[in-house]
Every structure is written in structure tokens, then in C-alpha cells.
Enzyme design. Sequence first.
Site, PDB file in Angstrom:
ATOM      1  CG  HIS A  70       0.109 -10.312  33.370  1.00 17.78           C
ATOM      2  ND1 HIS A  70       0.955 -10.212  32.993  1.00 17.78           N
ATOM      3  CD2 HIS A  70      -1.007  -9.883  34.715  1.00 17.78           C
ATOM      4  CE1 HIS A  70       1.324  -9.799  34.131  1.00 17.78           C
ATOM      5  NE2 HIS A  70      -0.303  -9.337  34.534  1.00 17.78           N
ATOM      6  CD  GLU A  71      -4.779 -10.130  35.570  1.00 16.92           C
ATOM      7  OE1 GLU A  71      -4.792 -10.671  36.723  1.00 16.92           O
ATOM      8  OE2 GLU A  71      -3.254  -8.816  35.193  1.00 16.92           O
ATOM      9  CD  GLU A  78       3.735  -9.465  37.452  1.00 16.29           C
ATOM     10  OE1 GLU A  78       3.286  -8.510  36.266  1.00 16.29           O
ATOM     11  OE2 GLU A  78       2.681  -8.880  38.336  1.00 16.29           O
ATOM     12  CG  HIS A 101      -1.366 -12.399  38.401  1.00 16.00           C
ATOM     13  ND1 HIS A 101       0.016 -12.535  39.182  1.00 16.00           N
ATOM     14  CD2 HIS A 101      -1.167 -11.376  38.166  1.00 16.00           C
ATOM     15  CE1 HIS A 101       0.158 -10.690  39.349  1.00 16.00           C
ATOM     16  NE2 HIS A 101      -0.090 -10.547  38.024  1.00 16.00           N
TER      17      HIS A 101
END
Length: 510
Positions: free
Chosen positions: A271-272, A301, A275
Site C-alpha cells: 500500500h505504501e 489513494e 503512494h
Amino acid sequence: MSTDQARSEAAASDTYDEFEQRVRRISNVSNAAGILQWDQEVVMPDEGTPARAQQLSTLSSLGHELLTADETGELLEELEAADLDGERAAVVREVRRRYDRATSVPQELVEEISQTTANAHPTWKRAREEDDFEQFAPTLETLVELKREYANHIDPDADPYAVLFAEYEPYLDLEAAERVLERLRDGLVPLIDAIEDSNADIETNAFAGTFEDDDQEALARDVLDSLGYDWGRGRLDTAPHPFSSGTQFDARVTTRFEEDDLLGSITSTIHEFGHANYTLGLPDEGYGTPLGEARDLSVHESQSRLWENHVGRSRPFWEHFLPIVRERFSSLEDVTPEAAYESANQVYDDNLIRVEADELTYHLHIVIRFEIERDLISGDLAVEDVPEVWNDKYEEYLGVRPETDAEGCLQDIHWSHGSFGYFPTYSLGSVLAAQLYAAAEAELGALDDRIENGEFDDLNGWLRENVHRHGKRYTTPELIERATGEEYTADHFLEYVNSKYGELYGLEGY
């Protein structure tokens, strides 16, 4: 071209150069503050808060002074009267919006909010560790009052929560966000109910066991290597609440490790990465201007959710990555890719923690936070009543009730940042992720084989071309339509989850 016209264009170009230099100075002050905030959340000594609060307040004040100075307003007026090309006009548009909002807010209020949020972080952290909402309540009440005052200065006639939401998503209005959240709630609740009623026997404990932090960190580095993270412009650290921050030259990732949740550390890291990968894809030459900045939080997001869910929770990904996991953890040598896939996509019937939620119930976590903070800002909910209302909503929407504040209303860091209006962007981003992934496959063909072979360059190249390289050149609706050929829609997300979970749980009609 006439002589007068040439002189006019030359003057406009000189004015723009002066303006851009000023914008870059403002950006550098903000980016310096970002590094201090990263440091505070990752490595700063526990007793460093008093000085850090003053440092961040000073930088916030300097940035505010530069942005709201008369010179900035004068340059904006000159440039708005000039005939600028598309990219320069976009920079002026974005700075004008920031300038108008900033000049509406007294500088002393900006400084007070900055100092309060800097002090709020350790207060929230201690309250969470000690499971005591009352420790954090006075700070939360102050932040609610300050942000309500902040919104009132910007637009006294508007819904204050809508003003705060626009801080994070300026081009999709609050009504659009509410429509999406309502559509998700209406579409997901029956799907979740059907899953709960199903007799599907899927694997849920493929990653059972205990795993040392050092070994989990090594695996987190493996997954970042596999996805193509640029270590020359990034680093991996741990934080209580994982986040990514930085610029296209320095985009850092944090994750967290729990000894009994290896899968959680993998998905959090992916997830990170999403980003950071977006940040690293922004054009180098745009650094310091809106052309080198991400297009707000819904788009940001979308990148993290695309990589976490559409890639990291897919069957092909586990065909690719499970052998790497087995090399690190011999206790998992008998786990199959299908078992890993099923475990990564199980729908929990008792989950209380948003960042540990499955792909479906996650959005009900968002709805709960959205409803609570909207009522806090409107004054319809008192801070002291937050724990009870939080617990009631969890029982109503998810069928579970937190027994502690730590697993309830203290689990998220966002309110300690004063980030009211932030939460809806998580669901808006998930919806956009599905739309972008569908558009990428429409152009590139099915991506399963490439993901199974650990080949992510085509997908990343498509994202670089259609999303990342544009920075804030386009508004959110414009960017979405250029990338996907259609307006923003929840259709692709609902089609994706209905198909995926209908097949996984053997549901008829999905």
C-alpha cells in the site's frame, strides 16, 4: 507577431519566472516541514516534541507569509491577465486556489493549528498506548474548534465540513463523495451479507505463525524490490501508523510489524509503495511547483489501493511472490498460492481495525469515520461522546463492538493531525483504482501473466504516462477522463468486487 505583442509575451514570461521562483520557495518550506514531520513520527526522541512543535510552527508561519504576501497576489493578478500556455495556466490556477484559502485565514490561527497538531501526535500516541480516550479528548476538542474556525474564515456561508474536505479533494465536491459512499454502502452491505451466509470453505490461516520483526523487514524489502521501488530515492522504516511521504527525489515508506500478522505487513508495505511510487513518478522538472505535485488525495489513494488490492491481493501476485515468502519463512513451505490468495482476500466478520480490514468491510470503516467527523465539525456530536457513538456504529454497521478505546476511536492518527475531511478520500481512491486498472487492461491487455512473472513495468509505465507525469496539470475530473476515457464512476469497483468475491465465495448472482 507584432512588436507590442512580442514585448507583452516577454513581460509575461519574466513575470512568470519571478512567480515560479516564489512558488518554489514556498514549496521548499513545506517540504522541509514534511521531513521534520516524518522524523517526529519515525525516529525523533520521545522528549523532542516541545522543540519540534516550535520548529513546525515557524515553518508553517514562513510558508504562510510567503504565500499570502502582497507580492504573491500581485503576481497572480498579472499572470491571470496574460495569455499563458496550459501548464503555466495550471500552476497559476493551483496557486490562486491556495492563495485565496490562505489569505482568508489569520496567520496566528495557522500557527496555532500547526503547534497544536505537533503537540497532539504524542498525546494521541500515549492515549492509544494507555487505552485512555480522556487523555486525548481535550486536544481533540481544541482541534475541532480550531478547524471549524479555519473553515469559517475560508467560507462562512458554506458547510464547514465541505470546506475541510476540499482541503484534500478540491475538485470532487462533498456531494459527489457522499454519493459514492452511499453507493458503496448500498452495494457492499448485501455482498457482505451474502458472504456471511455462504458455506464457502476458503483458507483463512495460510500465514499463521509468529514471525520476527527483522525477518518481516527483510521480506518487506523483498516485496519493494519485486515491485521496483527506487532505493536511491527512498527508504523503509517503521511507524505506529504506516505512511509514505516525500518528493519525487525522496519518497519514503514506513510500515509496521506484528509478530502474528505477516500478511498485514506485506499488504501495508505494498500500500505504501503505491503512494511512494506515485510520488517518484512525478516529473523531476516540475519539482517545487504544482506540476511536480500529486493530484490530491483521491488520486494518491487510488495508486496505493491499486497496488495493494488489484496487484497485491491477486492470484497471479501470489504465484509470483509466495516462493520468495517461503525462502524467508520455511514454516510456510506447504502453503500454496491458492491458499495464500484466499487468506489475503478473506472477508472478516469480526474486524475492528481499519488498516487490518478486508477489501470490502474496509469501506464501512470509512463510512463510520466520515459520519462521526462530519457530526463533530457541525457540532452535532460532542467530543466526549465519540467513544460511545463510535462503538454503537461499529455494532450497527459491522456487527462488532470495540472493548477498548485503543481498538476503537483511538486507532487512527488522522485526527491528531487535524485531518478532518481526509477519510472519504480512501474510498474515493479505491473506486478510482478500479477504474484506472480497467482502463490499463483495456489498453495493455490482461495483466495477469505479467504480474505472475513479476513484470510490473507495463502497468507502471501506463500509470506514469496517464497519471503520474501530469502532476496537477489537470483537475481531478479532467485527469480521470483523460486517463480512462470516461467520467469518474463507481461502476468498475462494484463490478470488480462482485466478480472477485462472488467467485471466491461461490455466490449466485454475482
